[in-house]
Write a protein that holds these residues in place. Sequence first.
Motif, PDB file in Angstrom:
ATOM      1  N   VAL A 190      16.440  54.633  15.672  1.00  0.00           N
ATOM      2  CA  VAL A 190      15.417  54.809  15.070  1.00  0.00           C
ATOM      3  C   VAL A 190      15.463  56.174  14.060  1.00  0.00           C
ATOM      4  O   VAL A 190      15.331  55.676  13.261  1.00  0.00           O
ATOM      5  N   GLU A 236       4.422  51.223  20.138  1.00  0.00           N
ATOM      6  CA  GLU A 236       3.981  49.682  20.066  1.00  0.00           C
ATOM      7  C   GLU A 236       5.201  49.010  21.314  1.00  0.00           C
ATOM      8  O   GLU A 236       4.748  47.790  21.343  1.00  0.00           O
ATOM      9  N   ALA A 237       6.688  49.233  20.982  1.00  0.00           N
ATOM     10  CA  ALA A 237       7.198  49.041  21.550  1.00  0.00           C
ATOM     11  C   ALA A 237       7.250  48.487  23.005  1.00  0.00           C
ATOM     12  O   ALA A 237       7.095  47.489  24.298  1.00  0.00           O
ATOM     13  N   LEU A 259       6.432  58.505  13.824  1.00  0.00           N
ATOM     14  CA  LEU A 259       6.856  56.549  13.619  1.00  0.00           C
ATOM     15  C   LEU A 259       7.825  56.911  14.811  1.00  0.00           C
ATOM     16  O   LEU A 259       7.481  55.336  15.062  1.00  0.00           O
ATOM     17  N   GLN A 260       8.830  56.888  15.066  1.00  0.00           N
ATOM     18  CA  GLN A 260       9.264  57.118  15.854  1.00  0.00           C
ATOM     19  C   GLN A 260       8.278  57.035  17.278  1.00  0.00           C
ATOM     20  O   GLN A 260       8.721  55.909  17.698  1.00  0.00           O
ATOM     21  N   ARG A 312       5.138  56.285  17.428  1.00  0.00           N
ATOM     22  CA  ARG A 312       4.670  55.110  16.801  1.00  0.00           C
ATOM     23  C   ARG A 312       5.000  53.696  17.633  1.00  0.00           C
ATOM     24  O   ARG A 312       4.822  53.265  18.258  1.00  0.00           O
ATOM     25  N   ALA A 313       6.578  54.093  16.925  1.00  0.00           N
ATOM     26  CA  ALA A 313       7.444  52.773  17.796  1.00  0.00           C
ATOM     27  C   ALA A 313       7.352  52.390  18.989  1.00  0.00           C
ATOM     28  O   ALA A 313       7.656  51.738  19.556  1.00  0.00           O
TER      29      ALA A 313
END
Length: 192
Positions: free
Chosen positions: A183, A85-86, A78-79, A81-82
Amino acid sequence: MSLAEILEQEVQGEIAAIESQAAQKSAAIVAQAHERAAALVESRNRLLANEKTAALTRARSAANLDTNAQQLNAANTLQSRAFVEAEAQLKAIPQHPEYLGILGKLLQEAHAALPTADVIEANPAEVNAVRQVAQGLGLQTEVRPNDSVQTGVRLVGAGGKTSIQNTLLGRLQAGRESLSAQVSRLLTDPVQ
């Protein structure tokens, strides 16, 4: 009563006493055997219970380790992906009208750090915007394209010996460690 009858009575008495002693001894031996058997069964039951408890503890530990590993893996995914995405969002910022203001601030900060810059480098797609912002700031510095610069500027000092890069993607990378901690906290404790 004859002597034979008396002797027979005495022999019968002794036989009865011997049989009684034998019965008592055999009862004691049987009782001891029962006690030993019960103690052995109890000991085996305790051993089995301890082994069962140890096996359950190992199984719980393994399950906890597996759960923690899966949670860590999910959090890392998830991190990642974050941050992907950022980064994608930051790469899209030059298309927004407010980017000129952001670019102005990035250029001002870089110029304040390296006021003797000879060249301002920018992504080829952003060169015109950087020229516009530089003129707005009163900078007469040459602006040239550099494919490696994205979402900001790179100022190069006299002779190319010094440079400073100030980009949104660079800031994301520079802050990644502290952002990663934040995060992680959000992923492990989302309700605060």
